[in-house]
Design a protein around this motif. Sequence first.
Motif, PDB file in Angstrom:
ATOM      1  N   LEU A  37       6.695  -9.405  -5.411  1.00  0.00           N
ATOM      2  CA  LEU A  37       6.514  -8.139  -4.699  1.00  0.00           C
ATOM      3  C   LEU A  37       7.760  -7.275  -4.836  1.00  0.00           C
ATOM      4  CD1 LEU A  37       5.098  -9.700  -1.412  1.00  0.00           C
ATOM      5  CD2 LEU A  37       3.777  -8.555  -3.199  1.00  0.00           C
ATOM      6  N   ILE A  38       7.582  -5.948  -4.743  1.00  0.00           N
ATOM      7  CA  ILE A  38       8.745  -5.059  -4.714  1.00  0.00           C
ATOM      8  C   ILE A  38       9.545  -5.395  -3.455  1.00  0.00           C
ATOM      9  CG2 ILE A  38       9.526  -2.671  -4.471  1.00  0.00           C
ATOM     10  CD1 ILE A  38       7.185  -1.805  -6.151  1.00  0.00           C
ATOM     11  N   PRO A  39      10.855  -5.607  -3.581  1.00  0.00           N
ATOM     12  CA  PRO A  39      11.672  -5.995  -2.428  1.00  0.00           C
ATOM     13  C   PRO A  39      11.661  -4.964  -1.299  1.00  0.00           C
ATOM     14  CG  PRO A  39      12.845  -6.433  -4.458  1.00  0.00           C
ATOM     15  CD  PRO A  39      11.618  -5.641  -4.829  1.00  0.00           C
ATOM     16  N   LEU A  40      11.712  -5.472  -0.072  1.00  0.00           N
ATOM     17  CA  LEU A  40      11.772  -4.635   1.123  1.00  0.00           C
ATOM     18  C   LEU A  40      13.076  -3.876   1.174  1.00  0.00           C
ATOM     19  CD1 LEU A  40      10.574  -7.261   3.762  1.00  0.00           C
ATOM     20  CD2 LEU A  40       9.212  -5.439   2.730  1.00  0.00           C
ATOM     21  N   GLY A  41      13.033  -2.627   1.610  1.00  0.00           N
ATOM     22  CA  GLY A  41      14.257  -1.864   1.818  1.00  0.00           C
ATOM     23  C   GLY A  41      14.154  -0.433   1.363  1.00  0.00           C
ATOM     24  N   ASN A  42      15.304   0.239   1.386  1.00  0.00           N
ATOM     25  CA  ASN A  42      15.405   1.645   1.002  1.00  0.00           C
ATOM     26  C   ASN A  42      15.829   1.749  -0.456  1.00  0.00           C
ATOM     27  OD1 ASN A  42      14.773   2.583   3.593  1.00  0.00           O
ATOM     28  ND2 ASN A  42      16.888   2.320   4.250  1.00  0.00           N
ATOM     29  N   TRP A  43      15.196   2.661  -1.171  1.00  0.00           N
ATOM     30  CA  TRP A  43      15.460   2.918  -2.586  1.00  0.00           C
ATOM     31  C   TRP A  43      15.711   4.416  -2.723  1.00  0.00           C
ATOM     32  CZ3 TRP A  43      14.350  -1.070  -6.337  1.00  0.00           C
ATOM     33  CH2 TRP A  43      13.803  -2.229  -5.787  1.00  0.00           C
ATOM     34  N   GLY A  44      16.743   4.806  -3.456  1.00  0.00           N
ATOM     35  CA  GLY A  44      17.034   6.224  -3.577  1.00  0.00           C
ATOM     36  C   GLY A  44      17.356   6.632  -4.997  1.00  0.00           C
ATOM     37  N   GLY A  45      17.231   7.933  -5.240  1.00  0.00           N
ATOM     38  CA  GLY A  45      17.544   8.484  -6.550  1.00  0.00           C
ATOM     39  C   GLY A  45      17.606   9.996  -6.471  1.00  0.00           C
ATOM     40  N   GLU A  46      17.797  10.612  -7.613  1.00  0.00           N
ATOM     41  CA  GLU A  46      17.867  12.065  -7.718  1.00  0.00           C
ATOM     42  C   GLU A  46      16.480  12.645  -7.512  1.00  0.00           C
ATOM     43  OE1 GLU A  46      20.261  14.975  -7.581  1.00  0.00           O
ATOM     44  OE2 GLU A  46      21.131  13.081  -8.207  1.00  0.00           O
ATOM     45  N   GLY A  47      16.294  13.366  -6.407  1.00  0.00           N
ATOM     46  CA  GLY A  47      15.014  13.997  -6.122  1.00  0.00           C
ATOM     47  C   GLY A  47      13.933  13.050  -5.640  1.00  0.00           C
ATOM     48  N   ALA A  48      14.317  11.815  -5.274  1.00  0.00           N
ATOM     49  CA  ALA A  48      13.301  10.841  -4.865  1.00  0.00           C
ATOM     50  C   ALA A  48      13.870   9.810  -3.901  1.00  0.00           C
ATOM     51  CB  ALA A  48      12.731  10.138  -6.087  1.00  0.00           C
ATOM     52  N   GLY A  49      12.979   9.267  -3.085  1.00  0.00           N
ATOM     53  CA  GLY A  49      13.319   8.168  -2.194  1.00  0.00           C
ATOM     54  C   GLY A  49      12.088   7.325  -1.967  1.00  0.00           C
ATOM     55  N   MET A  50      12.294   6.015  -1.852  1.00  0.00           N
ATOM     56  CA  MET A  50      11.178   5.113  -1.614  1.00  0.00           C
ATOM     57  C   MET A  50      11.598   4.121  -0.540  1.00  0.00           C
ATOM     58  SD  MET A  50       9.049   2.820  -4.375  1.00  0.00           S
ATOM     59  CE  MET A  50      10.238   1.506  -4.611  1.00  0.00           C
ATOM     60  N   ILE A  51      10.688   3.864   0.366  1.00  0.00           N
ATOM     61  CA  ILE A  51      10.964   2.927   1.441  1.00  0.00           C
ATOM     62  C   ILE A  51       9.855   1.888   1.427  1.00  0.00           C
ATOM     63  CG2 ILE A  51      11.386   2.666   3.893  1.00  0.00           C
ATOM     64  CD1 ILE A  51      12.028   5.731   3.867  1.00  0.00           C
ATOM     65  N   VAL A  52      10.248   0.624   1.305  1.00  0.00           N
ATOM     66  CA  VAL A  52       9.280  -0.464   1.222  1.00  0.00           C
ATOM     67  C   VAL A  52       9.409  -1.322   2.471  1.00  0.00           C
ATOM     68  CG1 VAL A  52       8.523  -2.475  -0.100  1.00  0.00           C
ATOM     69  CG2 VAL A  52       9.409  -0.457  -1.296  1.00  0.00           C
ATOM     70  N   GLY A  53       8.314  -1.461   3.195  1.00  0.00           N
ATOM     71  CA  GLY A  53       8.273  -2.302   4.384  1.00  0.00           C
ATOM     72  C   GLY A  53       7.252  -3.408   4.220  1.00  0.00           C
ATOM     73  N   ASP A  54       7.128  -4.230   5.242  1.00  0.00           N
ATOM     74  CA  ASP A  54       6.160  -5.329   5.220  1.00  0.00           C
ATOM     75  C   ASP A  54       4.727  -4.843   5.105  1.00  0.00           C
ATOM     76  OD1 ASP A  54       7.907  -7.416   5.348  1.00  0.00           O
ATOM     77  OD2 ASP A  54       7.663  -7.785   7.482  1.00  0.00           O
ATOM     78  N   THR A  55       4.464  -3.652   5.618  1.00  0.00           N
ATOM     79  CA  THR A  55       3.072  -3.205   5.704  1.00  0.00           C
ATOM     80  C   THR A  55       2.760  -1.969   4.865  1.00  0.00           C
ATOM     81  OG1 THR A  55       3.584  -1.857   7.643  1.00  0.00           O
ATOM     82  CG2 THR A  55       2.837  -4.115   8.047  1.00  0.00           C
ATOM     83  N   ALA A  56       3.776  -1.366   4.241  1.00  0.00           N
ATOM     84  CA  ALA A  56       3.523  -0.130   3.496  1.00  0.00           C
ATOM     85  C   ALA A  56       4.691   0.225   2.591  1.00  0.00           C
ATOM     86  CB  ALA A  56       3.264   1.027   4.465  1.00  0.00           C
ATOM     87  N   MET A  57       4.398   1.109   1.635  1.00  0.00           N
ATOM     88  CA  MET A  57       5.422   1.729   0.792  1.00  0.00           C
ATOM     89  C   MET A  57       5.286   3.227   0.986  1.00  0.00           C
ATOM     90  SD  MET A  57       5.988   3.610  -2.225  1.00  0.00           S
ATOM     91  CE  MET A  57       4.603   3.410  -3.297  1.00  0.00           C
ATOM     92  N   HIS A  58       6.416   3.911   1.115  1.00  0.00           N
ATOM     93  CA  HIS A  58       6.445   5.353   1.335  1.00  0.00           C
ATOM     94  C   HIS A  58       7.331   5.950   0.239  1.00  0.00           C
ATOM     95  CE1 HIS A  58       6.275   8.979   3.838  1.00  0.00           C
ATOM     96  NE2 HIS A  58       7.556   9.140   3.573  1.00  0.00           N
ATOM     97  N   LEU A  59       6.827   6.945  -0.490  1.00  0.00           N
ATOM     98  CA  LEU A  59       7.549   7.545  -1.611  1.00  0.00           C
ATOM     99  C   LEU A  59       7.690   9.040  -1.398  1.00  0.00           C
ATOM    100  CD1 LEU A  59       8.669   7.303  -4.596  1.00  0.00           C
ATOM    101  CD2 LEU A  59       6.349   7.931  -5.305  1.00  0.00           C
ATOM    102  N   HIS A  60       8.916   9.535  -1.510  1.00  0.00           N
ATOM    103  CA  HIS A  60       9.176  10.977  -1.529  1.00  0.00           C
ATOM    104  C   HIS A  60       9.512  11.376  -2.956  1.00  0.00           C
ATOM    105  CE1 HIS A  60       9.674  12.529   2.655  1.00  0.00           C
ATOM    106  NE2 HIS A  60       9.724  11.240   2.925  1.00  0.00           N
ATOM    107  N   VAL A  61       8.876  12.420  -3.429  1.00  0.00           N
ATOM    108  CA  VAL A  61       9.262  13.060  -4.690  1.00  0.00           C
ATOM    109  C   VAL A  61       9.450  14.525  -4.327  1.00  0.00           C
ATOM    110  CG1 VAL A  61       8.648  13.614  -7.063  1.00  0.00           C
ATOM    111  CG2 VAL A  61       7.947  11.417  -6.070  1.00  0.00           C
TER     112      VAL A  61
END
Length: 169
Positions: A37-61
């Motif tokens: 599975l994609i590891p739990l936690g906060n992921w960041g980048g240029e113009g984007a952010g992704m947050i992975v939790g136990d119950t969902a993934m949330h992506l900002h572009v």
Amino acid sequence: MAFHFIRRSIPAAVSALVIGAACSSSRTSAPLPADGLIPLGNWGGEGAGMIVGDTAMHLHVGCTYGDVSGRIMLNASGQFDVAGSYMLRAFPIAVGPSVPARFTGRLDGNTVTVTATVNDTVQKKTVVMGPVTVIFGADAKLGPCPICRRQILSTRSGTNRTTGLAKHR
């Protein structure tokens, strides 16, 4: 005599290199997580952010965002393709509705490259967001568009852990 030894040694050395290259893994990244599975936690980048939790993934572009329910399973190559929803008109206020989307991408070590293909049922067109690259533990650089936050409690091995995760109101 020395010439004969060199002539026989060169093909042996070349064969060893070819066999070594063929036996080595074609994957140059870190191994996949043991749970697949994609590891739990906060992921960041240029113009984007992704947050992975136990119950969902949330992506900002940029100033848009999307959600996937549940954890994201990776195939043997670290790739994923999952259904979710997307809010194309999210900033400065969310103007819905959320529309269907597919999230495709690949985990490579501590980096995820992801694309959201959105079925914009309002404008009756397909919108592709990305690909974007996010790095585990890095800050999201979204300019004027804030990444939202909420707390999600996850329980692993009997301990409670809090992860900063996103939720739009």
